[in-house]
Each structure stands twice: as C-alpha cells, then as structure tokens.
Write a protein that holds these residues in place. Structure first.
Motif, PDB file in Angstrom:
ATOM      1  N   TRP A 190       0.874  -1.153   0.030  1.00  0.00           N
ATOM      2  CA  TRP A 190      -0.132  -0.108   0.131  1.00  0.00           C
ATOM      3  C   TRP A 190       0.966   1.127   0.015  1.00  0.00           C
ATOM      4  O   TRP A 190       1.877   1.247   1.037  1.00  0.00           O
ATOM      5  CB  TRP A 190      -0.816  -0.049   1.286  1.00  0.00           C
ATOM      6  CG  TRP A 190      -2.112  -1.193   1.187  1.00  0.00           C
ATOM      7  CD1 TRP A 190      -1.887  -2.401   1.620  1.00  0.00           C
ATOM      8  CD2 TRP A 190      -3.281  -0.670   0.842  1.00  0.00           C
ATOM      9  NE1 TRP A 190      -3.197  -2.803   1.170  1.00  0.00           N
ATOM     10  CE2 TRP A 190      -4.148  -1.903   0.897  1.00  0.00           C
ATOM     11  CE3 TRP A 190      -4.137   0.480   0.227  1.00  0.00           C
ATOM     12  CZ2 TRP A 190      -5.233  -2.137   0.382  1.00  0.00           C
ATOM     13  CZ3 TRP A 190      -5.323   0.317  -0.126  1.00  0.00           C
ATOM     14  CH2 TRP A 190      -6.108  -0.783   0.062  1.00  0.00           C
TER      15      TRP A 190
ATOM     16  N   LEU B 156      -6.253   2.769  -6.606  1.00  0.00           N
ATOM     17  CA  LEU B 156      -7.328   2.579  -5.785  1.00  0.00           C
ATOM     18  C   LEU B 156      -6.872   3.292  -4.588  1.00  0.00           C
ATOM     19  O   LEU B 156      -6.044   3.291  -3.878  1.00  0.00           O
ATOM     20  CB  LEU B 156      -7.281   1.105  -5.303  1.00  0.00           C
ATOM     21  CG  LEU B 156      -8.703   0.587  -4.282  1.00  0.00           C
ATOM     22  CD1 LEU B 156      -8.909  -0.944  -4.480  1.00  0.00           C
ATOM     23  CD2 LEU B 156      -8.062   0.983  -2.940  1.00  0.00           C
TER      24      LEU B 156
ATOM     25  N   ALA C 218      -6.131  -7.436  -6.679  1.00  0.00           N
ATOM     26  CA  ALA C 218      -5.398  -6.223  -6.596  1.00  0.00           C
ATOM     27  C   ALA C 218      -4.110  -6.030  -7.341  1.00  0.00           C
ATOM     28  O   ALA C 218      -3.784  -5.153  -7.958  1.00  0.00           O
ATOM     29  CB  ALA C 218      -5.043  -5.842  -5.184  1.00  0.00           C
TER      30      ALA C 218
ATOM     31  N   LEU D 173      -2.493   0.178  -5.217  1.00  0.00           N
ATOM     32  CA  LEU D 173      -3.105   0.393  -3.974  1.00  0.00           C
ATOM     33  C   LEU D 173      -2.549   1.793  -3.465  1.00  0.00           C
ATOM     34  O   LEU D 173      -1.287   1.796  -3.143  1.00  0.00           O
ATOM     35  CB  LEU D 173      -2.906  -0.654  -2.866  1.00  0.00           C
ATOM     36  CG  LEU D 173      -3.618  -1.937  -3.593  1.00  0.00           C
ATOM     37  CD1 LEU D 173      -3.091  -3.113  -2.716  1.00  0.00           C
ATOM     38  CD2 LEU D 173      -5.269  -1.925  -3.576  1.00  0.00           C
TER      39      LEU D 173
END
Length: 154
Positions: free
Chosen positions: A24, A43, A72, A78
C-alpha cells in the motif's frame, strides 16, 4: 505422518503470508509513477485506520483476503490515505491526505475511489472512475462492484 502435517502447515502458512504481502503506497507521487509504468488505475483507500470501525471491518472482510490480494495485484495500484487519531503521521502525508480528501469530497470512512492519474506540466490530473465503501457480503461482492466501476466484465 507428523512430517507431512508440518510440511503442509508450513506451505499453507507461507501461501497465506504471500497473499497478505500487498504493498500500500502512502505517497501519491510514488503511486502515480507505479500507475504510469504498470498502466493500472489507482485505488485510493480513505481510512481512519486506528478508530473507524467500518474501515477495520472492510480491511478484515475484504482488503486482507487472498481473493483481494490476487485481484489487486492484477488490476490496481493501492494507495492508503489514512486519517489516524492516535498514530503519528508525517506532516507532508497529512497535508497530502487532507488535500485529496477535499478534492474527492470525502465525508465518511471508509471511502474507496478508483482513479486514473496523470501528471502534466507538474500538475496532477485525477480522472474519477467511481467510488465505493464498505459493502456487506465479503470479497466476492466487493470485487464485483470494483470490477463494475473499472468497466471489467466477468
């Protein structure tokens, strides 16, 4: 027999760990570079990681599942935009997250925006594709909604 059980346990354990090794990003500039290279949309996960019950539930029921991890890696970059109450955060990350919160009009958490990001003449352009939040029903229901936003046919 005991060795087989231990071996299976280790293999399954390593698969679980691999499924949860998603990266992330917290820096939008870095995320945009990755997005440009991979040709994947971003995202953007607006969350209150240390206080928002629905955010924690979305993480547990969807974002930390093997199904989401697989999806993902194939579909998005992310980005976590966190608004913690107890966890310290770097001032530049706080400023970035607040600016993006205003840009997207985020008023509640969790909010997830899907965007295509481009940078032209030093300015960031974010093309909104759609948004979602917590959706009951587990990863398959949430991912079906995400695919619909991204225009993917199953």
């Amino acid at each position: 027999m005991k060795k087989i059980a231990i071996t299976l346990f280790l293999i399954l354990g390593s698969l679980t760990i691999q499924a949860q090794e998603l990266t992330w990003q917290t820096d939008m500039n870095k995320a945009m570079e990755i997005s440009k290279k991979s040709k994947k949309p971003l995202l953007l996960f607006f969350t209150g990681s240390d206080w928002c019950g629905w955010c924690i539930r979305l993480q547990k029921e969807v974002l930390k599942t093997p199904e989401f991890a697989k999806w993902a890696k194939e579909n998005v970059v992310l980005v976590e935009l966190d608004f913690p109450r107890r966890t310290p955060q770097q001032p530049e990350i706080q400023r970035q997250n607040q600016e993006l919160q205003q840009t997207f009009g985020v008023q509640g958490y969790p909010t997830v925006w899907f965007v295509n990001a481009t940078k032209k003449d030093g300015k960031i352009n974010l093309e909104k594709l759609g948004s979602t939040g917590y959706v009951a029903g587990g990863p398959s229901v949430w991912l079906a909604g995400a695919d619909q936003i991204l225009g993917k046919k199953k």
